[in-house]
Design a protein around this motif. Structure first.
Motif, PDB file in Angstrom:
ATOM      1  N   TYR A   1     -33.268 -49.644 -10.428  1.00 54.79           N
ATOM      2  CA  TYR A   1     -32.268 -48.632 -10.091  1.00 54.79           C
ATOM      3  C   TYR A   1     -30.920 -49.155 -10.550  1.00 54.79           C
ATOM      4  O   TYR A   1     -30.562 -50.318 -10.282  1.00 54.79           O
ATOM      5  CB  TYR A   1     -32.251 -48.355  -8.583  1.00 54.79           C
ATOM      6  CG  TYR A   1     -33.523 -47.705  -8.095  1.00 54.79           C
ATOM      7  CD1 TYR A   1     -33.740 -46.338  -8.292  1.00 54.79           C
ATOM      8  CD2 TYR A   1     -34.514 -48.449  -7.470  1.00 54.79           C
ATOM      9  CE1 TYR A   1     -34.910 -45.735  -7.865  1.00 54.79           C
ATOM     10  CE2 TYR A   1     -35.683 -47.850  -7.033  1.00 54.79           C
ATOM     11  CZ  TYR A   1     -35.880 -46.496  -7.234  1.00 54.79           C
ATOM     12  OH  TYR A   1     -37.044 -45.891  -6.818  1.00 54.79           O
TER      13      TYR A   1
ATOM     14  N   TRP B   1     -29.880 -39.929  -8.616  1.00 55.52           N
ATOM     15  CA  TRP B   1     -30.002 -41.380  -8.701  1.00 55.52           C
ATOM     16  C   TRP B   1     -29.843 -42.016  -7.330  1.00 55.52           C
ATOM     17  O   TRP B   1     -29.099 -41.514  -6.483  1.00 55.52           O
ATOM     18  CB  TRP B   1     -28.943 -41.947  -9.641  1.00 55.52           C
ATOM     19  CG  TRP B   1     -29.119 -41.586 -11.080  1.00 55.52           C
ATOM     20  CD1 TRP B   1     -29.769 -40.494 -11.594  1.00 55.52           C
ATOM     21  CD2 TRP B   1     -28.613 -42.296 -12.200  1.00 55.52           C
ATOM     22  NE1 TRP B   1     -29.686 -40.500 -12.952  1.00 55.52           N
ATOM     23  CE2 TRP B   1     -28.986 -41.594 -13.354  1.00 55.52           C
ATOM     24  CE3 TRP B   1     -27.870 -43.460 -12.335  1.00 55.52           C
ATOM     25  CZ2 TRP B   1     -28.651 -42.014 -14.626  1.00 55.52           C
ATOM     26  CZ3 TRP B   1     -27.531 -43.885 -13.600  1.00 55.52           C
ATOM     27  CH2 TRP B   1     -27.932 -43.173 -14.739  1.00 55.52           C
ATOM     28  N   LYS B   2     -30.508 -43.149  -7.141  1.00 53.84           N
ATOM     29  CA  LYS B   2     -30.408 -43.892  -5.887  1.00 53.84           C
ATOM     30  C   LYS B   2     -28.946 -44.305  -5.653  1.00 53.84           C
ATOM     31  O   LYS B   2     -28.313 -44.874  -6.540  1.00 53.84           O
ATOM     32  CB  LYS B   2     -31.292 -45.145  -5.964  1.00 53.84           C
ATOM     33  CG  LYS B   2     -31.221 -45.996  -4.713  1.00 53.84           C
ATOM     34  CD  LYS B   2     -32.015 -47.277  -4.861  1.00 53.84           C
ATOM     35  CE  LYS B   2     -31.794 -48.167  -3.656  1.00 53.84           C
ATOM     36  NZ  LYS B   2     -32.411 -49.481  -3.827  1.00 53.84           N
TER      37      LYS B   2
END
Length: 189
Positions: free
Chosen positions: A83, A115-116
């Motif tokens: 990530y 997205w994280k």
């Protein structure tokens, strides 16, 4: 030192990637651009992915002789899937005197809210976005962005893999040393 991080599968690295990386390295305030080979992008299937060490070697061949570009395997030692925010956090801790900027296409930026911990990313890191046709940046989500008009080539790694499989020439789509190495090692056959 200001370092731009250009993340990708680079499966394989091609002239389109290199033109963007080189453009960003010489047309922004960045000192270097690291092409970060992602072992596995959580938003992409990993089925046709060449081994990460082989992809890294192809990137090293592709950037050979260009002092502002560097292949990076930083994500190889981090938990998977990779990530971006975790990689940035790790790099900021490991290299506290460097400033990191994320480089991405406008198509990827349109997905940034998926997205994280994207809020952390846009709050703490600038993003340089190269525009891709049909993907205009309409909302920056509060990120510090710089829109770049990098020259784009309509080349896809998927097509390159298909051409190799079909025995067609990939000359000019990838650097000559990359094409030779792919052929020697029977990659993507």
């Amino acid at each position: 030192m200001k370092i731009g991080l250009y993340f990708g599968s680079f499966n394989p690295i091609h002239t389109g990637h290199l033109i963007i990386a080189n453009y960003v390295a010489y047309n922004t305030d960045l000192d270097k651009v690291w092409l970060v080979v992602s072992p596995h992008n959580p938003l992409k299937p990993s089925g046709s992915l060449l081994n990460e060490h082989n992809r890294l070697h192809l990137v090293e061949l592709g950037v050979m002789g260009e002092p502002r570009l560097r292949a990076s395997n930083i994500e190889f030692t981090l938990p998977r899937p990779s990530y971006t925010i975790d990689t940035l956090t790790y790099l900021s801790e490991k290299f506290p005197t460097q400033e990191f900027t994320v480089i991405m296409g406008s198509d990827s930026f349109q997905n940034i809210t998926r997205w994280k911990n994207y809020e952390q990313l846009i709050k703490h890191y600038p993003i340089y976005i190269y525009e891709r046709p049909g993907h205009e940046v309409k909302d920056t989500y509060g990120a510090k962005v710089e829109i770049l008009k990098a020259p784009l080539l309509d080349i896809s790694a998927t097509s390159i893999r298909q051409w190799v499989k079909e025995g067609k020439s990939i000359r000019y789509l990838v650097p000559d040393n990359v094409a030779a190495y792919i052929a020697e090692n029977n990659y993507y056959k």
